[in-house]
Design an enzyme around this catalytic site. Sequence first.
Site, PDB file in Angstrom:
ATOM      1  N   TYR A 184       0.469  -1.768   0.119  1.00 46.87           N
ATOM      2  CA  TYR A 184      -0.203  -0.125   0.033  1.00 46.87           C
ATOM      3  C   TYR A 184       0.886   1.691  -0.170  1.00 46.87           C
ATOM      4  O   TYR A 184       0.713   2.270  -1.037  1.00 46.87           O
ATOM      5  CB  TYR A 184      -1.237   0.233   1.321  1.00 46.87           C
ATOM      6  CG  TYR A 184      -1.952  -1.047   0.969  1.00 46.87           C
ATOM      7  CD1 TYR A 184      -2.652  -1.467   0.399  1.00 46.87           C
ATOM      8  CD2 TYR A 184      -1.480  -2.271   1.886  1.00 46.87           C
ATOM      9  CE1 TYR A 184      -3.946  -3.080   0.503  1.00 46.87           C
ATOM     10  CE2 TYR A 184      -2.325  -3.424   2.144  1.00 46.87           C
ATOM     11  CZ  TYR A 184      -3.809  -3.390   1.677  1.00 46.87           C
ATOM     12  OH  TYR A 184      -4.137  -4.764   1.043  1.00 46.87           O
ATOM     13  N   SER A 197     -11.662 -11.436  -5.637  1.00 41.36           N
ATOM     14  CA  SER A 197     -12.125 -11.911  -4.145  1.00 41.36           C
ATOM     15  C   SER A 197     -13.417 -12.366  -3.339  1.00 41.36           C
ATOM     16  O   SER A 197     -14.486 -12.453  -4.788  1.00 41.36           O
ATOM     17  CB  SER A 197     -11.542 -10.794  -3.383  1.00 41.36           C
ATOM     18  OG  SER A 197     -11.807 -10.571  -1.895  1.00 41.36           O
ATOM     19  N   PRO A 250     -11.293  -0.274  -3.447  1.00 40.47           N
ATOM     20  CA  PRO A 250     -12.515  -0.990  -3.460  1.00 40.47           C
ATOM     21  C   PRO A 250     -13.564  -0.117  -3.292  1.00 40.47           C
ATOM     22  O   PRO A 250     -13.841   0.733  -2.787  1.00 40.47           O
ATOM     23  CB  PRO A 250     -12.816  -2.357  -2.798  1.00 40.47           C
ATOM     24  CG  PRO A 250     -10.907  -2.297  -2.184  1.00 40.47           C
ATOM     25  CD  PRO A 250     -11.048  -0.706  -2.606  1.00 40.47           C
ATOM     26  N   HIS A 298      -7.902   1.485   0.747  1.00 41.75           N
ATOM     27  CA  HIS A 298      -7.484  -0.159   1.499  1.00 41.75           C
ATOM     28  C   HIS A 298      -6.839  -0.196   2.807  1.00 41.75           C
ATOM     29  O   HIS A 298      -6.570  -1.460   3.350  1.00 41.75           O
ATOM     30  CB  HIS A 298      -7.450  -1.267   0.240  1.00 41.75           C
ATOM     31  CG  HIS A 298      -7.324  -2.652   0.260  1.00 41.75           C
ATOM     32  ND1 HIS A 298      -7.585  -2.987   0.916  1.00 41.75           N
ATOM     33  CD2 HIS A 298      -7.940  -3.779  -0.649  1.00 41.75           C
ATOM     34  CE1 HIS A 298      -7.873  -4.595   0.675  1.00 41.75           C
ATOM     35  NE2 HIS A 298      -8.450  -4.587  -0.596  1.00 41.75           N
TER      36      HIS A 298
HETATM   37  N1  COA Z   1     -19.807 -30.252   0.914  1.00 42.31           N
HETATM   38  C1  COA Z   1     -20.723 -28.763   1.462  1.00 42.31           C
HETATM   39  N2  COA Z   1     -20.830 -28.025   2.424  1.00 42.31           N
HETATM   40  C2  COA Z   1     -19.851 -27.229   1.759  1.00 42.31           C
HETATM   41  C3  COA Z   1     -18.380 -28.196   1.502  1.00 42.31           C
HETATM   42  C4  COA Z   1     -19.005 -29.151   0.728  1.00 42.31           C
HETATM   43  N3  COA Z   1     -17.832 -29.900   0.442  1.00 42.31           N
HETATM   44  N4  COA Z   1     -17.297 -27.053   1.249  1.00 42.31           N
HETATM   45  C5  COA Z   1     -17.440 -26.136   1.756  1.00 42.31           C
HETATM   46  N5  COA Z   1     -18.831 -26.314   2.305  1.00 42.31           N
HETATM   47  C6  COA Z   1     -19.644 -25.007   3.314  1.00 42.31           C
HETATM   48  C7  COA Z   1     -18.595 -24.498   4.021  1.00 42.31           C
HETATM   49  O1  COA Z   1     -19.198 -25.577   5.399  1.00 42.31           O
HETATM   50  C8  COA Z   1     -19.626 -23.229   3.918  1.00 42.31           C
HETATM   51  O2  COA Z   1     -20.110 -23.420   5.396  1.00 42.31           O
HETATM   52  P1  COA Z   1     -21.307 -22.227   5.636  1.00 42.31           P
HETATM   53  O3  COA Z   1     -22.333 -21.323   4.717  1.00 42.31           O
HETATM   54  O4  COA Z   1     -22.661 -22.436   6.494  1.00 42.31           O
HETATM   55  O5  COA Z   1     -20.772 -21.420   7.070  1.00 42.31           O
HETATM   56  C9  COA Z   1     -19.613 -23.027   3.203  1.00 42.31           C
HETATM   57  O6  COA Z   1     -19.721 -23.736   2.308  1.00 42.31           O
HETATM   58  C10 COA Z   1     -18.854 -22.106   2.671  1.00 42.31           C
HETATM   59  O7  COA Z   1     -17.483 -22.321   1.936  1.00 42.31           O
HETATM   60  P2  COA Z   1     -16.234 -22.297   1.091  1.00 42.31           P
HETATM   61  O8  COA Z   1     -17.438 -22.151   0.252  1.00 42.31           O
HETATM   62  O9  COA Z   1     -15.613 -23.323   0.722  1.00 42.31           O
HETATM   63  O10 COA Z   1     -15.611 -21.151   1.663  1.00 42.31           O
HETATM   64  P3  COA Z   1     -15.662 -20.324   2.929  1.00 42.31           P
HETATM   65  O11 COA Z   1     -16.331 -19.633   3.368  1.00 42.31           O
HETATM   66  O12 COA Z   1     -14.447 -21.093   3.713  1.00 42.31           O
HETATM   67  O13 COA Z   1     -13.842 -19.389   1.584  1.00 42.31           O
HETATM   68  C11 COA Z   1     -12.305 -18.156   1.066  1.00 42.31           C
HETATM   69  C12 COA Z   1     -13.322 -19.428   1.689  1.00 42.31           C
HETATM   70  C13 COA Z   1     -10.767 -17.671   1.014  1.00 42.31           C
HETATM   71  C14 COA Z   1     -13.045 -16.586   0.470  1.00 42.31           C
HETATM   72  C15 COA Z   1     -12.129 -17.394   3.153  1.00 42.31           C
HETATM   73  O14 COA Z   1     -11.349 -18.674   3.632  1.00 42.31           O
HETATM   74  C16 COA Z   1     -10.886 -15.879   2.900  1.00 42.31           C
HETATM   75  O15 COA Z   1     -10.309 -16.259   3.342  1.00 42.31           O
HETATM   76  N6  COA Z   1     -12.374 -15.304   3.302  1.00 42.31           N
HETATM   77  C17 COA Z   1     -11.851 -14.007   3.449  1.00 42.31           C
HETATM   78  C18 COA Z   1     -11.404 -12.923   1.981  1.00 42.31           C
HETATM   79  C19 COA Z   1     -11.169 -11.790   1.853  1.00 42.31           C
HETATM   80  O16 COA Z   1     -10.146 -11.362   2.619  1.00 42.31           O
HETATM   81  N7  COA Z   1     -11.778 -10.685   1.393  1.00 42.31           N
HETATM   82  C20 COA Z   1     -11.455 -10.211   0.793  1.00 42.31           C
HETATM   83  C21 COA Z   1     -10.348  -8.969   0.360  1.00 42.31           C
HETATM   84  S1  COA Z   1     -10.500  -7.537   0.232  1.00 42.31           S
END
Ligand code: COA
Length: 642
Positions: free
Chosen positions: A115, A569, A128, A349
């Site tokens: 940044y 993202s 953003p 950001h």
């Molecule tokens: N079968 C059924 N359900 C599943 C599954 C499977 N095989 N795999 C995952 N799921 C479910 C999870 O349990 C979760 O359930 P919930 O909605 O009840 O919590 C849901 O699906 C979502 O999981 P998933 O899609 O795998 O992803 P996540 O929520 O773990 O997100 C990332 C992944 C990488 C986006 C997250 O870990 C992350 O780091 N987020 C922050 C990103 C960030 O900082 N963005 C901003 C930048 S400015």
Amino acid sequence: MSKMALSASIILRQGLRCGRIIQASNTAMVSQLRPLHDDQAVLPRLPVPQLDDTLNKYLKTVKPLVTDEEFHLTEEIVKKFGASGGIAHRLQNKLINRAEATENWLSDWWMNAAYLDCRGPLVVWSSPGLVFPLQEFRTLDDQLNFAAKVIAGTLDYKIMVDQKTVPVERMGKDTLDMSQYFKILGTCRIPGVTRDTIQFYGQSVHPPKHIVVAHNNHFFKIDVYGKHGEPLNVRQLVHQLRNVVERSTHPAIPVGILTTQNRNVWGKAYKQLRKDKTNKASMEEIQRCIFLVALDGPVVNPTGNIMTDAALSCVHGYGPQGYAGNRWYDKTLQFIIGKKGAVGMTYEHTPAEGPPVANLMDHIMDYINSGGDKSEADVKKDLQLPAIELSKPQRLMFNINPDLKQDIEEAKVALESLVGDLEMTCFKFTGFGKNFIKSQKLSPDSFIQMAIQLAFYRIHNEPGAHYESASTRKFLYGRTETIRSCSVESVTFAKAMLDKELPVNEKTAALRSAIEAHKNYVKDAVNGLGVDRHLLGLKLAAIEAGMDVPTLFMDVGYLRSSHMRLSTSQVPARCEAFMCFGPLVPDGYGCCYNPRSDAIFFGTSAFNSSPETDSATFREALEQSLLEMQDILLRDRVKANL
Ligand code: COA
């Protein structure tokens, strides 16, 4: 640009995308403000990954993006780099020592590299936009009422921040670092001629009690607390906002547009501005305020898609012909309330990722939807109170000499070209949402990422290096790691999907395998074991020690796999909202999404100057990819049941 400079600029660009005053120049303190909750000091420390693990993972991510010959060369370079007793081991030891001496070996390096050292404009390239659920305003009263509720909702949220009662977030069973929540209110980035700084006024002994409202390029300071420290209510805020509007009926010289400039250019103009006492005082009020609210006019040059119009207003305010002068882009939180109902925010950001900001928006929307600022009983109580004397909003004056006028004209020209180059397509995909994907026992995020990979391959007939942000907030002061979503498996999957002859079960097998590979990378990334931050650390350790930047960072494998043509993202929100940003590279796409139970919101972008990319084509390819992926899963299931 030299190879080294190019690789440095690429690595720097990767981060873009997201009393006691603490300044960034004092690097030991910047990212390590005390976390929000006292028990968070026990959070685990960000690990330094094993060297061999990172280098092996790195090679896997390079493979789909280079020719066999190029890959062979990259393998040789990596082997030499990682040889025992070689340079990588010396650098690794430096990282291990740094990790022992600090609470987070990466955080201060990251703040600067991603940044504060970046000299490009914040607009389009870094900040953003976050589009709130669309509103419909018919009158000025509607607009001011909503703006007042956004202000009241944010002040309500601030109580939770001040009292340290924001619920601690979790990822699975892990508690997440909450320090970013502490850093978004009362914060401002300060331009510098070679490096910016950041100031957290909200954490000072005398934290700010005012906000700034921009209208027609005028800025007004409004105190938002009464004599006894109680936040103004919606009625009082509307009164103050109306006063601002009545006193700024004609556009002022758009001094705010200077904040859209290249940071060196703005840094120099800022020094000039500050030489005048009035300007200095006005800028300090803007910098110190809790947040800024921009009251805008109607959409300029509507695209025919109201979601896209709102996104453009948040990302660049439609440029100099629109409301870009009605902003102060250095301010961390800037709400935008358009005349007809385009509502959102642009956020700087440096101090935080999207989730804390999206959480604030959810709080505001809950607050508004649950009846505004007060329960009925409270409203009655309010009416019984004697009306408090509201101090008139204070106009913040600027003296603009001819040199500064020239700077403003130059900023307009630069911004006009940036705005003309960015195109966006935002939409709600209604085919299905997380529920369907979960019903297939697949990860929704990995599924969407693979749809993005497929969309790119469908358009370009080649894979695209692909950045997704993963949160490393399970570690103390953790920020992000890159998920390199393009893999050997994702390319096999894309080819399988586009092969008309391939049986459906082979396509679903390729899909499941690509999702599995992505999910495995996610697991590594959230555990601090990705490739990019570790490589960045090794590179910065070399630079800090005055050593040559290792050849690995100039190799085609590194350059190709870091030229992130897809910058993506996930920013989830409870309400119908989405975040959006520009691409990371000139021939790339930006793609941010909010997956909901039965739909997915997307904000996508590309540059007009690239003949290869177009966000409307990307949308079409993405929707087609999502639907075809659903189709093969359903068809495969039917076949299996026959
Ligand atoms: N079968 C059924 N359900 C599943 C599954 C499977 N095989 N795999 C995952 N799921 C479910 C999870 O349990 C979760 O359930 P919930 O909605 O009840 O919590 C849901 O699906 C979502 O999981 P998933 O899609 O795998 O992803 P996540 O929520 O773990 O997100 C990332 C992944 C990488 C986006 C997250 O870990 C992350 O780091 N987020 C922050 C990103 C960030 O900082 N963005 C901003 C930048 S400015």
